[in-house]
Design an enzyme around this catalytic site. Structure first.
Site, PDB file in Angstrom:
ATOM      1  N   LYS A   1       6.288  14.972   3.638  1.00  0.00           N
ATOM      2  CA  LYS A   1       5.645  13.548   4.263  1.00  0.00           C
ATOM      3  C   LYS A   1       4.343  13.283   3.268  1.00  0.00           C
ATOM      4  O   LYS A   1       3.943  13.866   3.341  1.00  0.00           O
ATOM      5  CB  LYS A   1       5.758  13.691   5.606  1.00  0.00           C
TER       6      LYS A   1
ATOM      7  N   ASN B   1       4.848  18.372   5.700  1.00  0.00           N
ATOM      8  CA  ASN B   1       3.521  17.988   6.318  1.00  0.00           C
ATOM      9  C   ASN B   1       2.481  18.490   4.851  1.00  0.00           C
ATOM     10  O   ASN B   1       1.541  19.115   5.089  1.00  0.00           O
ATOM     11  CB  ASN B   1       3.365  18.016   7.053  1.00  0.00           C
TER      12      ASN B   1
ATOM     13  N   CYS C   1      -1.949  15.792   6.445  1.00  0.00           N
ATOM     14  CA  CYS C   1      -2.415  15.691   8.167  1.00  0.00           C
ATOM     15  C   CYS C   1      -3.400  15.437   7.735  1.00  0.00           C
ATOM     16  O   CYS C   1      -4.047  16.291   7.216  1.00  0.00           O
ATOM     17  CB  CYS C   1      -1.556  17.316   8.753  1.00  0.00           C
TER      18      CYS C   1
ATOM     19  N   GLY D   1       0.521   4.411  15.983  1.00  0.00           N
ATOM     20  CA  GLY D   1       0.671   3.378  17.240  1.00  0.00           C
ATOM     21  C   GLY D   1       1.372   1.732  16.183  1.00  0.00           C
ATOM     22  O   GLY D   1       0.423   1.616  15.151  1.00  0.00           O
TER      23      GLY D   1
ATOM     24  N   ILE E   1       5.179   6.851   7.673  1.00  0.00           N
ATOM     25  CA  ILE E   1       3.601   6.794   6.922  1.00  0.00           C
ATOM     26  C   ILE E   1       3.085   8.650   8.125  1.00  0.00           C
ATOM     27  O   ILE E   1       3.310   7.781   9.105  1.00  0.00           O
ATOM     28  CB  ILE E   1       3.111   6.302   6.457  1.00  0.00           C
TER      29      ILE E   1
ATOM     30  N   SER F   1       7.159  14.095  14.466  1.00  0.00           N
ATOM     31  CA  SER F   1       6.289  15.231  14.582  1.00  0.00           C
ATOM     32  C   SER F   1       5.087  14.579  15.819  1.00  0.00           C
ATOM     33  O   SER F   1       4.291  14.042  15.067  1.00  0.00           O
ATOM     34  CB  SER F   1       6.103  15.958  13.346  1.00  0.00           C
TER      35      SER F   1
ATOM     36  N   GLY G   1      -4.938  18.966  15.123  1.00  0.00           N
ATOM     37  CA  GLY G   1      -5.855  19.599  14.405  1.00  0.00           C
ATOM     38  C   GLY G   1      -4.607  20.453  14.564  1.00  0.00           C
ATOM     39  O   GLY G   1      -4.743  21.675  14.296  1.00  0.00           O
TER      40      GLY G   1
HETATM   41  C1  LIG Z   1      -0.709  13.474  19.010  1.00  0.00           C
HETATM   42  C2  LIG Z   1      -0.599  13.150  17.110  1.00  0.00           C
HETATM   43  C3  LIG Z   1       0.389  14.471  16.732  1.00  0.00           C
HETATM   44  C4  LIG Z   1       0.744  14.649  15.755  1.00  0.00           C
HETATM   45  N1  LIG Z   1       1.162  15.713  14.399  1.00  0.00           N
HETATM   46  C5  LIG Z   1       1.648  15.599  13.483  1.00  0.00           C
HETATM   47  C6  LIG Z   1       1.611  16.341  13.094  1.00  0.00           C
HETATM   48  O1  LIG Z   1       1.892  17.283  13.558  1.00  0.00           O
HETATM   49  N2  LIG Z   1       2.830  16.795  11.922  1.00  0.00           N
HETATM   50  C7  LIG Z   1       3.129  15.923  11.117  1.00  0.00           C
HETATM   51  O2  LIG Z   1       3.040  15.597  10.071  1.00  0.00           O
HETATM   52  N3  LIG Z   1       2.513  14.313  11.778  1.00  0.00           N
HETATM   53  C8  LIG Z   1       1.972  14.400  13.260  1.00  0.00           C
HETATM   54  N4  LIG Z   1       1.788  13.040  13.609  1.00  0.00           N
HETATM   55  C9  LIG Z   1       2.112  11.887  12.722  1.00  0.00           C
HETATM   56  C10 LIG Z   1       3.684  11.578  13.212  1.00  0.00           C
HETATM   57  O3  LIG Z   1       4.527  11.995  13.366  1.00  0.00           O
HETATM   58  C11 LIG Z   1       3.652   9.627  13.037  1.00  0.00           C
HETATM   59  O4  LIG Z   1       3.538  10.384  11.286  1.00  0.00           O
HETATM   60  C12 LIG Z   1       2.531   9.282  12.889  1.00  0.00           C
HETATM   61  O5  LIG Z   1       2.232   9.356  14.565  1.00  0.00           O
HETATM   62  C13 LIG Z   1       2.907   7.559  13.244  1.00  0.00           C
HETATM   63  O6  LIG Z   1       3.858   6.847  13.823  1.00  0.00           O
HETATM   64  P1  LIG Z   1       3.973   6.596  14.846  1.00  0.00           P
HETATM   65  O7  LIG Z   1       3.155   5.630  14.795  1.00  0.00           O
HETATM   66  O8  LIG Z   1       5.464   6.397  15.521  1.00  0.00           O
HETATM   67  O9  LIG Z   1       2.909   7.544  16.352  1.00  0.00           O
HETATM   68  C14 LIG Z   1       0.852  13.085  14.630  1.00  0.00           C
HETATM   69  C15 LIG Z   1       0.666  11.700  15.772  1.00  0.00           C
HETATM   70  C16 LIG Z   1       0.059  11.789  16.554  1.00  0.00           C
HETATM   71  C17 LIG Z   1      -0.169  10.664  17.544  1.00  0.00           C
END
Ligand SMILES: Cc1cc2nc3c(=O)[nH]c(=O)nc-3n(C[C@H](O)[C@H](O)[C@H](O)COP(=O)(O)O)c2cc1C
Ligand SMILES: Cc1cc2nc3c(=O)[nH]c(=O)nc-3n(C[C@H](O)[C@H](O)[C@H](O)COP(=O)(O)OP(=O)(O)OC[C@H]3O[C@@H](n4cnc5c(N)ncnc54)[C@H](O)[C@@H]3O)c2cc1C
Ligand SMILES: Cc1cc2nc3c(=O)[nH]c(=O)nc-3n(C[C@H](O)[C@H](O)[C@H](O)COP(=O)(O)OP(=O)(O)OC[C@H]3O[C@@H](n4cnc5c(N)ncnc54)[C@H](O)[C@@H]3O)c2cc1C
Ligand SMILES: Cc1cc2nc3c(=O)[nH]c(=O)nc-3n(C[C@H](O)[C@H](O)[C@H](O)COP(=O)(O)O)c2cc1C
Ligand code: FES
Ligand code: FES
Lengths: 303, 252, 303, 252
Positions: C164, C126, C129, C216, C190, C21, C72
C-alpha cells in the site's frame, strides 16, 4: 477597527489578503466588481519570457469541493505585461506581485531584471506549476534546482523575491530550506496538487492534458499542514494559500504561520470572496482581542 | 458592466420533458443584457463552479433562462421553485453584433433559447431557423413566431418540421429570401460548423456562439479557451461566447 | 446480471468492492447492517506485531469533503486478530486481506508468516501510515526501504503480497517500481494525504497529534491521477482507493487502471456505501454494454 | 442491533433560545432504544460526518432529540422542519445500567436531555439534579418533575434554582435521601469529574456518559477513543458513551 496591515518580506500590505496568481488575471475583470485597492496585494497571472498560448481546452473540471485546471501559463509575455498591464494596475493602491515561470534558470533571471526595473513590489518565483512540461514542476521538486533558480532570481532582482512551493513533494521543508539558504526573501505555498478526473461515459480525462492542478477547499487541510511544517522549519515570511474560502480558513493559515493569505479558486464561486475573507478575518482577529491582524501569524498552539 | 445579484425566482416550470424555464427578477443584470450574453449561476453550496446559461429573454428587469438537465448543477437548478433565490453573475460575455437589415437566426437544441432574446433585440427584419432532435424537445416556437417574420423548423427524426438539419433550413431560407445581412447561430459545435460552412459558401457574414467549460466567467482565469483560426486561444467568457465564424478553428 | 468478479493478484473477488483498512474494523459492526458476503473483500484494521493503543483523542476532524484522522494503528496485535477475529470473519464468503504495519522490516516478515499460516487471502503491506512515528511513512517514501520491506514480506508469505503506497511523495511511480521489482504481487493506493486543521478559537490543532491523514471525496482526483500514473508505470494489479463514495467514482479508478476498488470514509456517512457503490458500478458497466465489470480496468482513453 | 432509517420529522421547535427539540418517527430505532444511547444523524450532503445526539425521550416509535447549535451540523439540524426527513443511525452505544432501587440522575447543560429518557426507562425511584448555565438555558424541568420523585436545579449564575454547580446538588440529595443505589450523570467533562469525585467520596456507584468526536459511530473506525484509568483506550460509540466512573481516566 484594528490594524489590518501585515509585512511580507519587507513589503507592507494594507491587509493580509492577496489575489492568488492565475485566478485573478491582471485584475481588470474583478476590478469591475470592487476597487482593487481593497486588497493587500494582487499576484498576477503567471508570466513567461515570451507570450504563451497555454494548453488546449478543456482546461477545467470540477471535483468534490475542488477544481482541477490545466491552463498551462497562457500569458502575453513579460514585456507585454509591463507595457500594457502594469501601468493600469499601478493606478490602484495595492501591491503588485509578479508571478514568473521560466524554462531555464536564466529565464527567471531575465524576467526578474525586467520586472524589478518596471517596479513591481515583489516577484513570486513559480517553481511549481504542474501544467507545463519543461522547468516548472521539476524545479519545485528538486532542492538543488530550486536553490539554483532562487539564487539567480535574487541576483537579478532589486525587489524581494518570494518562491512558490509545490505541494507535490515528499518533504516540503527540504525544498523550503534549500530555497531559504539560496536567499529567498519569502515563501508562498501551496500551489496545486496534481489530480485527474475521468468522464466515465466518454472514458476521456476531462482535461485535455489528462491531469491538472487541484485547488479549492478540498486542499485546505494539506495547505494548513504544509504552511505549519514550513513555518517550523524556516524563518522566512510565508504567503499561505490553498482552499481559502472564508475568514476562518485564512485564520487557520495565519495561525499555522502565514503572514498573508492568498485567495484563488474561491473567486470563481464568489467574485467578492477576497473582500469577504478579509472582513471575516479582521472580525475574528478583533473578536479575539487583537490590535493587529498580524498578531495571528504563527499563533497555533500545537499539542 | 457585470454584476452579482441574488435574484428572486418569479417563475420556474418545465418547458419540455427535457428543458426547464426560470424567470428571475434580475434588476440591472436584465436591463443591461445584450443579445447573446449569458449569466453565470451558482448551483447550491456543494458545487464550486457556477454554470453558464444564456439569456433567453428579457422583459424589463426580468430575465428568463431555459436549460436542459445535463449533470449535477442543472439538476439542482431544475429543482428550484418560485420564491427561491439564485446567485447570478451577469450579464457576461460578448454577444451578437445585430447590425444589418435582415438577420437569419439559427438555433439548434439548447442553442435555441438565446436566439429568442436575439430576435427580440434586433431592430431589423429577422427570420428564424430552429432545429431540434425530436418533437418532444421542440420549444419556444410560438415565441419565435411573434418575434420573427418567418420561422422554419427541422428535426433530426422528422417528428416535427422538416426531417433534417438546420443547415438545410439555412440554405432554403437564403434561397427564399434574398439578401441576409448576417447569420447568427447558437447550438452544438458540429451544427455551428455546418452552418458556418453554408454561410461561407453563400458569402453571408456569420457569427456563432461557442460553448466551453468555464471557471470565473469574467475573463480572469483563462480556462475557457477557444482556439482561433490563427492558432491562438481566445476566451469564451470574455472574447465570446460569440465569435465571427471565420475566427474560429473548426478542427476536432 | 453481468459478471462482477475480478481478479486481484491471483485472488478472485466476487465483486470489485473492498472495505478499506481502518474504516471497517474487523467487519463485526457493519456485519450487523448487511451480510459481509456482499463484498468482494474486507481489508481489516491495520495490524502490528503486538497490541497498540493508538494515539490520544481527538483522532478525527472534518474538512471540506474530507476528514483527517490520527488513529495511530490501535489494534489488538496480530496474534489476537488470528485467534479472536479471523475465525469469525471466515464464516462469511468474502476474501480477507490483512493490513500490516511494522517498525522494522523483520516485523513485517514475522506478521506475514503468521497471517499466511492462519489463512488470510492476501496481505496488504502498509508502508504509508502517516500516523505513526517509526517505520510507517518512512518506508513508503524511500524506494530502497519500500523494496526491502516488500522483499521480506514476500519471503515470509505464502499468500499474495500487496503493498500500500503513500500519496505523500514526489513521484509515486518511483516507489511503485521499486516495490514491483522487489516482488510485490499487487499495489494498493492511495493511503491518506497528510493534513491539519486548527480550531481558530482555541488555536489548537483539532487532532491531538496535530496532523493526520486526509481521506474522503476531497482526495478522489489525487487518487485517480496516482492510480493512472502507477498503472502506466508498472504491470501489477492495483487496488484503487481514495474518496470513493459512489459508483462513478469507483468506475473512474477502474478506468484509470484499478482491478478492484476500496471504499473507506464513505462508510461513515453511509454504512451501506460499499454495497451501493458495488450496485452503481455494476449498473454503469452493464449500461455500457460490458459482460464483466473487470473490463473497465484500464479503459481510460487518455488524450 | 443498530439500524439506518430515513425518519420523518414529526415536530421541530426551539426549546430555549439555545436549544432545539426534534421528534422523529423512528420505528424500531425508537422501539429498541435504551437509556443513555444515542443516534448518529446525517446533517446535509455537504458534511461527511454524522453528528451524535443522545436520545432524549421515546414514545412508542417516536424518538425525541434535544440539541444546541454548536457548529455547522447542528446549525443545519436546527433549520429542519416538520415533514422533512432525517437520515438516522441508531440506537447506538452502551447506555446506562439501570439496576438499583433508587437512582440519582445528574444532568448538566446539554447533558440534561438524555437523563429524561433515563428517568423514564428506570423502574425504581429516581431523583434528578439538573444544572444549567443560566435560566434562559434551563429546559425539560416539567418533564423531569413528571418522571422523577424530586428535581433539584442549580445554575452557574443563580438565575434559576440554587446558585452553584450540580455536584452541590448531588451532595444535598445524598444527605437528604438515603441509600442511592447509583448516580448516573451526563454533562461536560469537568462536571462529570466533580460528580464522580463526590460519588466516590459518598461511596455511591457512579456511571458517566462521555463525549468524544466520532467517525463511524458503530465501533469500526476507532477514532472515538476514551482513555481508561488503566491507560488503555476504549471507544465512546461502542464501549460507551456510558462508562463506570472509576473506569475513566480523568486527567486533562
Ligand atoms: C479512520 C481511518 C483509519 C485508517 N486506518 C488505516 C490502517 O490501519 N491501515 C491502512 O493501510 N490504511 C488506513 N486508512 C486509510 C484507508 O484504508 C484508505 O486508504 C483511505 O482512507 C482512503 O480511502 P477513502 O477516502 O475511501 O477513505 C485509514 C483511514 C481512516 C479514515
Ligand atoms: C456561454 C454558454 C451558454 C450556455 N447556455 C446554455 C443554455 O442557455 N441552456 C442550457 O441548457 N445550457 C447552456 N449551456 C451549457 C451549460 O452551461 C451546461 O449544460 C452546464 O454547465 C452543465 O452543468 P451540469 O452541472 O448540469 O453538468 P456537469 O457535467 O455536472 O458539469 C460539470 C462541469 O462541466 C461544465 N460543463 C458541462 N457541460 C458543459 C457545457 N456544455 N458547456 C460549458 N460547460 C459545461 C459545468 O459548467 C461544470 O463546471 C451554456 C454554456 C455556455 C458556455
Ligand atoms: C454520545 C454523544 C451524545 C451527544 N448528545 C448530544 C445531545 O443530546 N445534544 C447536543 O446538543 N449535543 C450532543 N452531543 C454533542 C454533539 O454531538 C455536538 O455538539 C455536535 O456533534 C456538534 O456538531 P456541529 O457540526 O454543530 O459542530 P462542529 O464543531 O462544526 O463539528 C465538527 C465536528 O466535530 C464534532 N464535534 C464537535 N463537538 C463535539 C462534541 N461535543 N462531541 C462530539 N463531537 C463533537 C462534530 O460531530 C463534527 O464531526 C453528543 C455527543 C456525543 C459524543
Ligand atoms: C485556473 C488557475 C490558474 C492558476 N495559475 C497559476 C499561475 O499562473 N501561477 C501560479 O503560481 N499559480 C497558479 N495557480 C495556483 C494558485 O495561485 C493557487 O496556488 C492555488 O490555486 C491554490 O489556491 P486556491 O485553492 O485558493 O485556488 C492557478 C490556479 C488556478 C485555479
Ligand atoms: S471562464 Fe475564466 S476566463 Fe473564461
Ligand atoms: S466512532 Fe468509529 S469507533 Fe467510535
Amino acid at each position: 477597527m484594528i490594524d489590518q496591515s501585515v509585512c511580507l518580506a519587507g513589503v507592507t500590505l494594507k491587509n493580509p489578503i492577496v489575489a492568488a496568481s492565475g485566478t485573478f488575471g491582471f485584475g481588470r475583470e474583478y476590478g469591475t466588481f470592487y476597487d482593487l485597492s481593497e486588497l493587500g496585494a494582487i499576484c498576477v497571472k503567471g508570466l513567461t519570457p515570451r507570450r504563451r498560448e497555454g494548453n488546449p481546452p478543456p482546461r477545467i473540471a470540477e471535483t468534490p469541493m475542488g477544481i482541477i485546471n490545466s491552463v498551462g501559463l497562457q500569458n502575453p509575455g513579460v514585456d507585454a505585461f509591463i507595457a500594457a498591464e502594469l501601468p493600469e494596475l499601478r493606478r490602484h493602491d495595492v501591491k503588485i506581485i509578479a508571478n514568473i515561470s521560466g524554462d531555464t534558470p536564466e529565464e527567471y533571471g531575465e524576467m526578474c531584471e525586467k520586472l524589478s526595473a518596471a517596479g513591481v513590489d515583489l516577484v513570486e518565483v513559480n517553481i511549481s506549476c504542474p501544467n507545463v512540461k519543461a522547468g516548472g514542476l521539476a524545479y519545485g521538486t528538486k532542492p538543488e534546482l530550486a536553490a539554483e533558480v532562487t539564487a539567480l532570481a535574487k541576483r537579478h532582482s532589486t525587489v524581494p523575491v518570494m518562491v512558490k512551493l509545490s505541494p507535490n513533494v515528499t518533504d516540503i521543508t527540504e525544498i523550503a530550506k534549500a530555497v531559504a539558504e539560496a536567499g529567498a526573501d519569502a515563501l508562498s505555498l501551496i500551489n496545486t496538487l496534481r489530480g485527474m478526473r475521468i468522464d466515465v461515459n466518454t472514458r476521456r480525462p476531462i482535461l485535455r492534458q489528462n491531469t491538472g492542478g487541484l485547488s479549492g477547499p478540498a486542499v485546505l487541510p494539506v495547505a494548513v499542514r504544509m504552511v505549519w511544517e514550513v513555518a517550523c522549519a524556516v524563518k522566512l515570511p510565508i504567503l499561505g494559500m490553498g482552499g481559502v474560502s472564508c475568514g476562518s480558513d485564512a485564520v487557520q493559515l495565519m495561525l499555522a504561520g502565514a503572514s498573508a493569505v492568498a485567495v484563488g479558486t474561491a473567486c470563481f464561486t464568489d467574485p467578492y470572496a477576497p473582500v469577504k475573507v478579509r472582513d471575516e478575518l479582521t472580525q475574528i482577529a478583533q473578536s479575539q482581542g487583537h490590535g493587529r491582524v498580524a498578531e495571528l501569524t504563527g499563533g497555533v498552539l500545537p499539542w | 458592466m457585470s454584476l452579482q445579484k441574488i435574484c428572486e425566482i418569479i417563475a420556474a416550470e418545465p418547458l419540455t420533458p427535457h428543458a426547464y424555464s426560470i424567470t428571475l427578477e434580475a434588476g440591472r443584470i436584465a436591463e443591461e443584457a445584450r443579445a447573446g450574453q449569458f449569466v453565470h449561476i451558482r448551483c447550491g453550496d456543494g458545487l464550486l463552479l457556477r454554470r453558464p446559461i444564456s439569456i433567453c429573454d428579457v422583459n424589463g428587469s426580468r430575465l428568463r433562462i431555459v436549460f436542459e438537465v445535463r449533470g449535477e448543477g442543472t439538476r439542482w437548478l431544475a429543482l428550484r421553485g418560485a420564491g427561491e433565490a439564485l446567485d447570478v453573475l451577469g450579464p457576461l460575455g460578448h454577444g451578437f453584433d445585430l447590425t444589418g437589415e435582415k438577420l437569419l437566426l439559427v438555433g439548434g437544441g439548447i442553442g435555441v433559447p438565446p436566439m429568442l432574446h436575439t430576435a427580440n433585440c434586433s431592430g431589423g427584419e429577422v427570420h428564424a431557423a430552429l432545429g431540434f432532435r425530436s418533437a418532444d424537445r421542440a420549444m419556444l416556437i410560438s415565441e419565435f413566431q411573434q418575434a420573427a417574420k418567418t420561422v422554419a423548423v427541422a428535426s433530426d427524426d422528422g417528428s416535427i418540421g422538416v426531417h433534417g438539419y438546420v443547415d438545410g433550413l439555412v440554405r432554403e431560407a437564403a434561397a427564399r429570401e434574398n439578401g441576409f445581412s448576417a447569420i447568427l447561430a447558437c447550438g452544438p459545435k458540429p451544427m455551428l460548423r455546418s452552418v458556418a460552412a453554408v454561410a461561407a459558401e453563400l458569402q453571408i457574414p456569420c457569427q456563432v456562439s461557442m460553448e466551453e467549460r468555464m471557471g470565473c466567467g469574467v475573463g480572469a482565469c483563462l480556462v475557457c479557451a477557444c482556439k482561433t483560426a490563427d492558432g491562438h486561444y481566445r476566451h469564451a467568457c470574455k472574447d465570446g461566447p460569440v465569435f465571427r465564424a471565420e475566427e474560429v478553428c473548426w478542427d476536432d
